[in-house]
Design an enzyme around this catalytic site. Sequence first.
Site, PDB file in Angstrom:
ATOM      1  N   GLU A 190      -3.757 -10.763   3.680  1.00  0.00           N
ATOM      2  CA  GLU A 190      -4.707 -10.429   4.739  1.00  0.00           C
ATOM      3  C   GLU A 190      -5.684 -11.569   5.044  1.00  0.00           C
ATOM      4  O   GLU A 190      -6.077 -11.783   6.190  1.00  0.00           O
ATOM      5  CB  GLU A 190      -5.482  -9.148   4.378  1.00  0.00           C
ATOM      6  CG  GLU A 190      -4.701  -7.845   4.606  1.00  0.00           C
ATOM      7  CD  GLU A 190      -3.686  -7.511   3.513  1.00  0.00           C
ATOM      8  OE1 GLU A 190      -3.444  -8.341   2.599  1.00  0.00           O
ATOM      9  OE2 GLU A 190      -3.101  -6.408   3.578  1.00  0.00           O
ATOM     10  N   GLU A 241       0.838  -1.211   0.000  1.00  0.00           N
ATOM     11  CA  GLU A 241       0.000   0.000   0.000  1.00  0.00           C
ATOM     12  C   GLU A 241       0.875   1.265   0.000  1.00  0.00           C
ATOM     13  O   GLU A 241       0.571   2.237  -0.701  1.00  0.00           O
ATOM     14  CB  GLU A 241      -0.948  -0.036   1.214  1.00  0.00           C
ATOM     15  CG  GLU A 241      -1.960  -1.170   1.056  1.00  0.00           C
ATOM     16  CD  GLU A 241      -2.913  -1.331   2.220  1.00  0.00           C
ATOM     17  OE1 GLU A 241      -2.452  -1.461   3.376  1.00  0.00           O
ATOM     18  OE2 GLU A 241      -4.144  -1.331   1.984  1.00  0.00           O
TER      19      GLU A 241
HETATM   20  C1  1HE Z   1       6.478  -9.045  11.884  1.00  0.00           C
HETATM   21  C2  1HE Z   1       5.790  -8.829  10.685  1.00  0.00           C
HETATM   22  C3  1HE Z   1       4.575  -8.092  10.734  1.00  0.00           C
HETATM   23  C4  1HE Z   1       7.563  -9.962  10.249  1.00  0.00           C
HETATM   24  N1  1HE Z   1       4.156  -7.648  11.941  1.00  0.00           N
HETATM   25  N2  1HE Z   1       6.019  -8.580  13.051  1.00  0.00           N
HETATM   26  N3  1HE Z   1       1.933  -8.699   6.914  1.00  0.00           N
HETATM   27  C5  1HE Z   1       2.113 -10.047   6.864  1.00  0.00           C
HETATM   28  O1  1HE Z   1       1.199 -10.810   7.065  1.00  0.00           O
HETATM   29  C6  1HE Z   1       3.514 -10.506   6.588  1.00  0.00           C
HETATM   30  C7  1HE Z   1       4.037 -11.241   7.793  1.00  0.00           C
HETATM   31  N4  1HE Z   1       5.454 -11.566   7.658  1.00  0.00           N
HETATM   32  C8  1HE Z   1       5.915 -12.596   6.895  1.00  0.00           C
HETATM   33  O2  1HE Z   1       5.177 -13.247   6.147  1.00  0.00           O
HETATM   34  C9  1HE Z   1       7.395 -12.917   7.003  1.00  0.00           C
HETATM   35  O3  1HE Z   1       7.889 -12.309   8.185  1.00  0.00           O
HETATM   36  C10 1HE Z   1       8.217 -12.391   5.795  1.00  0.00           C
HETATM   37  C11 1HE Z   1       7.889 -13.202   4.539  1.00  0.00           C
HETATM   38  C12 1HE Z   1       7.998 -10.906   5.537  1.00  0.00           C
HETATM   39  C13 1HE Z   1       9.724 -12.550   6.128  1.00  0.00           C
HETATM   40  O4  1HE Z   1      10.004 -13.887   6.516  1.00  0.00           O
HETATM   41  P1  1HE Z   1      11.363 -14.216   7.278  1.00  0.00           P
HETATM   42  O5  1HE Z   1      11.419 -15.722   7.435  1.00  0.00           O
HETATM   43  O6  1HE Z   1      12.506 -13.543   6.619  1.00  0.00           O
HETATM   44  O7  1HE Z   1      11.255 -13.515   8.720  1.00  0.00           O
HETATM   45  P2  1HE Z   1      10.370 -13.933   9.987  1.00  0.00           P
HETATM   46  O8  1HE Z   1      11.180 -14.859  10.860  1.00  0.00           O
HETATM   47  O9  1HE Z   1       9.018 -14.400   9.610  1.00  0.00           O
HETATM   48  O10 1HE Z   1      10.189 -12.527  10.735  1.00  0.00           O
HETATM   49  C14 1HE Z   1      11.269 -11.882  11.406  1.00  0.00           C
HETATM   50  C15 1HE Z   1      10.686 -11.100  12.552  1.00  0.00           C
HETATM   51  O11 1HE Z   1       9.854 -10.072  12.036  1.00  0.00           O
HETATM   52  C16 1HE Z   1       9.781 -11.956  13.435  1.00  0.00           C
HETATM   53  O12 1HE Z   1       9.872 -11.444  14.750  1.00  0.00           O
HETATM   54  P3  1HE Z   1      10.762 -12.212  15.880  1.00  0.00           P
HETATM   55  O13 1HE Z   1      10.615 -11.358  17.107  1.00  0.00           O
HETATM   56  O14 1HE Z   1      10.175 -13.597  15.991  1.00  0.00           O
HETATM   57  O15 1HE Z   1      12.169 -12.229  15.341  1.00  0.00           O
HETATM   58  C17 1HE Z   1       8.402 -11.660  12.901  1.00  0.00           C
HETATM   59  O16 1HE Z   1       7.386 -11.856  13.851  1.00  0.00           O
HETATM   60  C18 1HE Z   1       8.543 -10.180  12.571  1.00  0.00           C
HETATM   61  N5  1HE Z   1       7.572  -9.745  11.583  1.00  0.00           N
HETATM   62  N6  1HE Z   1       6.480  -9.407   9.679  1.00  0.00           N
HETATM   63  C19 1HE Z   1       4.873  -7.898  13.048  1.00  0.00           C
HETATM   64  N7  1HE Z   1       3.880  -7.801   9.637  1.00  0.00           N
HETATM   65  C20 1HE Z   1      -3.013  -0.719   6.816  1.00  0.00           C
HETATM   66  S1  1HE Z   1      -3.613  -2.261   6.819  1.00  0.00           S
HETATM   67  C21 1HE Z   1      -2.399  -3.300   6.157  1.00  0.00           C
HETATM   68  C22 1HE Z   1      -2.727  -4.738   6.444  1.00  0.00           C
HETATM   69  C23 1HE Z   1      -1.499  -5.569   6.357  1.00  0.00           C
HETATM   70  O17 1HE Z   1      -0.411  -5.104   6.147  1.00  0.00           O
HETATM   71  S2  1HE Z   1      -1.747  -7.251   6.591  1.00  0.00           S
HETATM   72  C24 1HE Z   1      -0.233  -7.969   6.132  1.00  0.00           C
HETATM   73  C25 1HE Z   1       0.721  -8.055   7.295  1.00  0.00           C
END
Ligand code: 1HE
Length: 255
Positions: free
Chosen positions: A130, A110
Amino acid sequence: MTDATRLEIDGPVAILRFTRPDKRNAVNEALLSGLERFFLAPPDGVAAVVLLGEGGHFSAGLDLSEHKERSAEETVYHSQRWHRLTDQMEFGGLPVVCVLTGAVIGGGLEIATACHVRIAEPSARFQLPEGRRGIFVGGGATVRVGRLIGPDRMREMMLTGRSYDADQGLALGLCHYAVGEGEGLPLALDLAVKVAENAPFSNYLMIQALSRIDDMARSDGLFTESLAAAMSQTTEGSAEGLRAFLEKRPPKFRK
Ligand code: 1HE
């Protein structure tokens, strides 16, 4: 700017970075405030912006750890805050070039689609997951992504949670350039300098008029185009741009 963003100014170009690589640049309060602070009051003298994420990812979208605490009422206000920010990015008058790497997911997409020039490196992945999170887009995707790729394709993208890579994103219009690894920032800086060298009011009209005319009926749009053309004709920029062409020299616009 904030502890989730860093700003650097290089002449007329501002470089704004997301600096939460350990969380894949998920958009938390600090990152959102950093963007707002910059785009609501850009520093004087800046004529173009380059936006990128540190650590190999543009942005993994909304910070879901913060979002799980929001009530429905707070979600409306929060979504509207994203709309104000992304509208300000799209219509604020400052050209924005983004470098897309790794996650360009949810709110990351976005933010990207509120930018005017989008450059993707091979690692870029465009996704709207989402449905898997039990939520809906709220940062403007229905309008911006929906208009870029069409509501039909956006719905399929959301329903299946598929991700598009940089070349597919280029074919679909999610990005304008697909470049090699490490080539995004140099190209973004080149393009930002080139855009910053245009006549300021011509850039302003391009940014203001095109999306708005797209919202209008055809005849209103064409009339608005004529008015915009007439306004550009009254500026110092047009006097210099036309004179420079006829004198066979590069134009020099007032900043
Ligand atoms: C996060 C977030 C997040 C990572 N909020 N903490 N977005 C999503 O649904 C995408 C969610 N994220 C992922 O699918 C993956 O993290 C990735 C593909 C982006 C990257 O994967 P990877 O294996 O490199 O990293 P990871 O181990 O999954 O994440 C590393 C850290 O980042 C981990 O935290 P940690 O404390 O365990 O190390 C994750 O929890 C954190 N992290 N993404 C919070 N999004 C205005 S409305 C918009 C609506 C949306 O955007 S919905 C889509 C949200």
